[in-house]
Design a protein around this motif. Structure first.
Motif, mmCIF file in Angstrom:
data_model
loop_
_atom_site.group_PDB
_atom_site.id
_atom_site.type_symbol
_atom_site.label_atom_id
_atom_site.label_comp_id
_atom_site.label_asym_id
_atom_site.label_seq_id
_atom_site.Cartn_x
_atom_site.Cartn_y
_atom_site.Cartn_z
ATOM 1 N N ASN A 233 -2.681 -1.920 6.315
ATOM 2 C CA ASN A 233 -2.041 -2.099 5.005
ATOM 3 C C ASN A 233 -2.277 -3.504 4.468
ATOM 4 N N LEU B 155 -5.945 -3.976 3.335
ATOM 5 C CA LEU B 155 -6.263 -3.196 2.132
ATOM 6 C C LEU B 155 -5.684 -3.851 0.885
ATOM 7 N N VAL B 156 -4.430 -4.261 0.979
ATOM 8 C CA VAL B 156 -3.799 -4.895 -0.177
ATOM 9 C C VAL B 156 -4.467 -6.226 -0.487
ATOM 10 N N TRP C 108 0.814 -1.213 0.000
ATOM 11 C CA TRP C 108 0.000 0.000 0.000
ATOM 12 C C TRP C 108 0.849 1.265 0.000
#
Length: 461
Positions: free
Chosen positions: A320, A323-324, A247
């Motif tokens: 992170n 989200l990824v 991210w």
């Protein structure tokens, strides 16, 4: 509802019903075989591009699903903040009760339990921080409320607190929505082609012709990647790097993004992602990041960096990771097509994403209702569940959903999705052996049925 649709598309053709399209064969879509060569045969092909119009798809969604409420959306912020506060309160008592001199457990056992409880805190706080991230993301799509001012103010505060440049990412993300699955215009997780991977064509004649180009033209990492790609430990190490740093790498150096010919990031107003009219918004986004960094530094000065790391930075790394993972799996799967200009339209791009099960309520359904989100990003998350059910009925076999455990999907997609062909209007990911698990049926018309316009979100100040 019509106003929302008109903000991104100008309709110019009714298209065919999907059930009619399923019985069609095709003639003008460029298709590639496993070897990379063009094929004129429809034998062993199984994907027929959908021909839904955006009017059809939005029309099947109940009208009340398009309604936005600042009060209702705000209640989810309050709930997420309350849960994070609960985690912080609980964590603030760990050291006193579970440590080397803990009042409940002391010694080595107390330390071990204390570390385990801190790990639980970072995981739980990270989950709820993703919830805040998702709501800020909705602000960027103007799904939080009918007011642009409220949306952008709330989104700027929430995303800045999570070290996300709100307007900068909103602008690039709007471009992603306008061209999802487009090989040269999408903005994130753009597939690498055979030539970019420097994988020689399967044809012996082509291999000889291009051997000089491939020889000595790989970086040290690419050579190592080719050598070790079958080793599970190498795949795992690459996944760990992607999940922890993917991210910020995207924001800072446009990792996995579209190659734009020069240095690209989300903090420079002169980046090719933006135009001159975006300058003030990029600066405002940078100021938000600067304020958060200043707040963290002040916190460390008056408390300690240990507290900043435990309470904020490790949960931030969890954010992170999620989200990824979510974004990668939404758009990376060997069964999902990618389009070039000859076959692309907005709704086809919106449909080449995958709904998955990833902490549904905690993440406000961002993974479970992503197809709906791409068809109309102004639908708030609390209405997207009902809208998705309506879309399932309309889409039939064109609704993409995986119930596979998300970590299994992450491993499988990372292992199987190596590259796509350099040619072809519709392409699917292939593995290291150049094999795809899905092929393309030919279509007698590549007409998209729409004229694509820039999304309204990109013009919001």
């Amino acid at each position: 509802m019509a106003a929302i649709a008109d903000a991104t598309l100008r309709q110019r053709g009714p298209g065919l019903k999907p059930e009619a399209q399923l019985s069609r064969t095709a003639s003008t879509v460029s298709v590639t075989s496993d070897s990379g060569a063009s094929t004129g045969s429809s034998d062993s092909v199984d994907f027929i591009p959908p021909t839904f119009t955006i009017k059809e798809l939005l029309g099947c969604i109940p009208k009340h699903c398009f309604e936005r409420s600042a009060l209702r959306s705000g209640s989810y912020i309050a709930a997420d903040l309350a849960l994070i506060a609960m985690w912080v309160f609980a964590a603030s008592h760990i050291d006193a009760h579970f440590s080397k001199q803990g009042s409940v457990l002391d010694g080595v056992l107390g330390q071990f339990v204390g570390y385990a409880l801190w790990a639980g805190y970072t995981f739980g706080a990270g989950l709820n921080a993703v919830g805040l991230w998702v709501i800020a993301h909705e602000c960027g799509h103007q799904a939080f409320s009918p007011s642009k001012t409220i949306n952008n103010a709330v989104g700027w505060v929430l995303h800045s607190a999570l070290l996300v440049p709100y307007h900068s990412w909103r602008i690039s993300h709007a471009k992603h929505h306008a061209a999802t699955g487009h090989m040269t215009r999408d903005q994130v997780f753009v597939p690498k082609t055979r030539s970019q991977r420097k994988i020689a064509p399967a044809s012996e004649g082509e291999l000889k012709a291009q051997s000089e180009f491939f020889e000595g033209n790989e970086s040290a990492f690419e050579k190592l990647d080719d050598l070790l790609e079958d080793a599970p430990i190498w795949t795992l190490l690459n996944l760990i790097v992607q999940q922890l740093f993917g991210w910020p790498a995207y924001l800072i150096v446009n990792a996995s993004g579209q190659k734009l010919g020069r240095w690209t990031n989300h903090f420079d107003p002169n980046s090719p992602i933006f135009t001159a009219r975006h300058t003030k918004q990029i600066i405002a986004s940078d100021i938000g990041i600067g304020l958060t960094v200043a707040a963290l530094t002040t916190w460390a000065h008056y408390a300690s960096w240990t507290d900043v790391v435990r309470y904020y930075l490790i949960p931030y790394l969890w954010v992170n990771h999620w989200l990824v993972l979510i974004t990668y799996l939404q758009h990376t799967d060997p069964t999902l097509p990618h389009y070039r200009e000859g076959a692309f339209n907005f709704q086809r791009g919106a449909l080449c994403t995958m709904d998955r099960n990833v902490f549904g309520l905690a993440f406000h359904g961002i993974a479970e209702t992503h197809i709906c989100h791409h068809l109309c990003s102004a639908i708030p998350h609390y209405n997207a569940w009902e809208a998705t059910e309506a879309l399932k009925q309309k889409l039939g076999p064109y609704y993409n959903k995986s119930d596979e455990f998300f970590l299994t999907s992450l491993w499988n997609s990372y292992s199987q999705c190596r590259f796509v062909e350099d040619e072809g209007d519709i392409v699917f990911y292939k593995n290291k052996n150049g094999k795809s698990i899905r092929k393309v049926a030919r279509s007698d018309s590549s007409d998209s049925g729409t004229d694509l316009a820039e999304p309204a979100q990109d013009d919001i100040i």
